[in-house]
Design a protein around this motif. Structure first.
Motif, short mmCIF file in Angstrom:
data_model
loop_
_atom_site.label_atom_id
_atom_site.label_comp_id
_atom_site.label_asym_id
_atom_site.label_seq_id
_atom_site.Cartn_x
_atom_site.Cartn_y
_atom_site.Cartn_z
N PRO A 97 -7.73 5.70 -8.53
CA PRO A 97 -8.58 4.51 -8.62
C PRO A 97 -9.23 4.41 -9.99
O PRO A 97 -9.50 5.43 -10.64
CB PRO A 97 -9.63 4.73 -7.52
N ALA A 139 0.84 -1.20 0.00
CA ALA A 139 0.00 0.00 0.00
C ALA A 139 0.87 1.25 0.00
O ALA A 139 1.98 1.26 0.53
CB ALA A 139 -0.92 0.01 1.22
N CYS A 163 -13.38 2.97 0.46
CA CYS A 163 -12.67 1.84 -0.14
C CYS A 163 -12.91 1.91 -1.65
O CYS A 163 -14.06 1.97 -2.09
CB CYS A 163 -13.20 0.53 0.43
N SER A 206 -2.76 9.57 0.35
CA SER A 206 -3.05 8.48 -0.56
C SER A 206 -4.43 7.88 -0.31
O SER A 206 -4.88 7.78 0.84
CB SER A 206 -1.99 7.38 -0.41
N TRP A 207 -5.09 7.44 -1.37
CA TRP A 207 -6.39 6.78 -1.26
C TRP A 207 -6.25 5.34 -0.78
O TRP A 207 -7.24 4.67 -0.54
CB TRP A 207 -7.13 6.81 -2.60
N GLN A 208 -5.01 4.87 -0.61
CA GLN A 208 -4.76 3.50 -0.14
C GLN A 208 -3.82 3.49 1.07
O GLN A 208 -3.12 2.51 1.31
CB GLN A 208 -4.16 2.65 -1.27
N ASP A 218 -8.58 4.29 2.84
CA ASP A 218 -7.93 5.47 3.42
C ASP A 218 -8.56 5.91 4.74
O ASP A 218 -8.50 7.07 5.10
CB ASP A 218 -7.96 6.64 2.42
N HIS A 261 -8.39 -3.41 -3.84
CA HIS A 261 -9.01 -2.27 -3.16
C HIS A 261 -7.94 -1.49 -2.42
O HIS A 261 -6.91 -2.04 -2.00
CB HIS A 261 -10.11 -2.72 -2.19
N GLY A 262 -8.20 -0.21 -2.25
CA GLY A 262 -7.37 0.63 -1.40
C GLY A 262 -8.27 1.35 -0.41
O GLY A 262 -9.37 1.80 -0.76
N ASN A 271 -4.62 0.36 3.88
CA ASN A 271 -4.29 -0.99 3.42
C ASN A 271 -4.74 -1.18 1.98
O ASN A 271 -5.50 -0.38 1.42
CB ASN A 271 -4.91 -2.07 4.32
N ILE A 272 -4.25 -2.26 1.38
CA ILE A 272 -4.75 -2.73 0.09
C ILE A 272 -5.07 -4.21 0.23
O ILE A 272 -4.58 -4.88 1.15
CB ILE A 272 -3.73 -2.51 -1.05
#
Length: 240
Positions: free
Chosen positions: A131, A76, A112, A82-84, A108, A105-106, A87-88
């Motif tokens: 995304p 991630a 998600c 960041s949009w992630q 923030d 998926h990411g 976690n990813i």
């Protein structure tokens, strides 16, 4: 027959630093040379370079039962905006020619979203900055664009993917409304929504989510978790 199933147990154990707290949400591709490639969401060990936030790891197999692990292939982006950054995970692996496409998926802390990494080498993937499918305020997909599956037909790649409303102040995502939607693409990068939710939950909570495609004979099904928290299947029908 696609209806009656035998549970064969666990095939990828959580026993390495990068996945000792979880090996789940597998996305598997059977390549032309007979090798199975399994990308999976992994949760690592505190105090190591992997940490406890989820990443994506890879394993390969010749029979789909006995697997060799190859470690984390996608981390991630933990940068502030960041949009992630949290976690990813929930990876879905696809290959066209000699190019791999890894959907994931990411998260923030708030939303998600679905992202894409691609390349000819699974250990050296290029991640798109934004995304490919995003959430949208005041919709049934305002909180989550998540677990998904892909199929190719008639010049289009079709994606079925889970969605949810925003997290609730009490209950979080478990108290949101979940279901799934459909989108299509010519190039696996640019996607258009083709159908809204086909099954709407009467109440909030998980259900009609975590979808995947299944072709049995000449019939097309979507397998998913239903609101009673077990796997179910629905057959898709088409207006002619």
């Amino acid at each position: 027959d696609g209806i009656n199933w035998d549970n064969k147990g666990c095939v990828i154990q959580p026993d390495e630093d990068w996945d000792c707290n979880g090996t789940y949400f597998a996305g598997v591709w059977l390549d032309d040379d007979g090798t199975f490639y399994c990308t999976y969401e992994c949760k690592g060990k505190d105090g190591t370079k992997y940490g406890t936030p989820e990443n994506i790891a890879l394993a390969t197999s010749k029979d789909g039962i006995n697997w060799e692990k190859h470690g984390v292939i996608l981390y991630a982006d933990r940068t502030k905006d960041s949009w992630q950054k949290v976690n990813i995970g929930t990876p879905d692996l696809y290959k066209v020619g000699d190019v791999w496409y890894l959907f994931f998926h990411g998260f923030d802390f708030t939303d998600c979203r679905v992202g894409l990494a691609y390349g000819k080498d699974l250990f050296n993937l290029t991640v798109l900055v934004e995304p490919i499918i995003d959430t949208e305020d005041d919709t049934l997909w305002s909180g989550t664009i998540g677990r998904r599956d892909l199929i190719y037909c008639g010049g289009y790649y079709y994606m079925v993917y889970e969605i949810s409303t925003d997290k609730k102040s009490s209950g979080g995502y478990a108290a949101a409304s979940w279901t799934h939607m459909f989108a299509r693409s010519r190039d696996l990068v640019n996607w258009e929504i083709t159908e809204g939710p086909q099954l709407i939950q009467p109440t909030t909570g998980f259900g009609y989510d975590g979808p995947c495609w299944m072709v049995i004979g000449d019939k097309l099904y979507v397998y998913m978790r239903n609101p009673a928290n077990y796997t179910t299947a629905v057959e898709l029908t088409f207006n002619k």
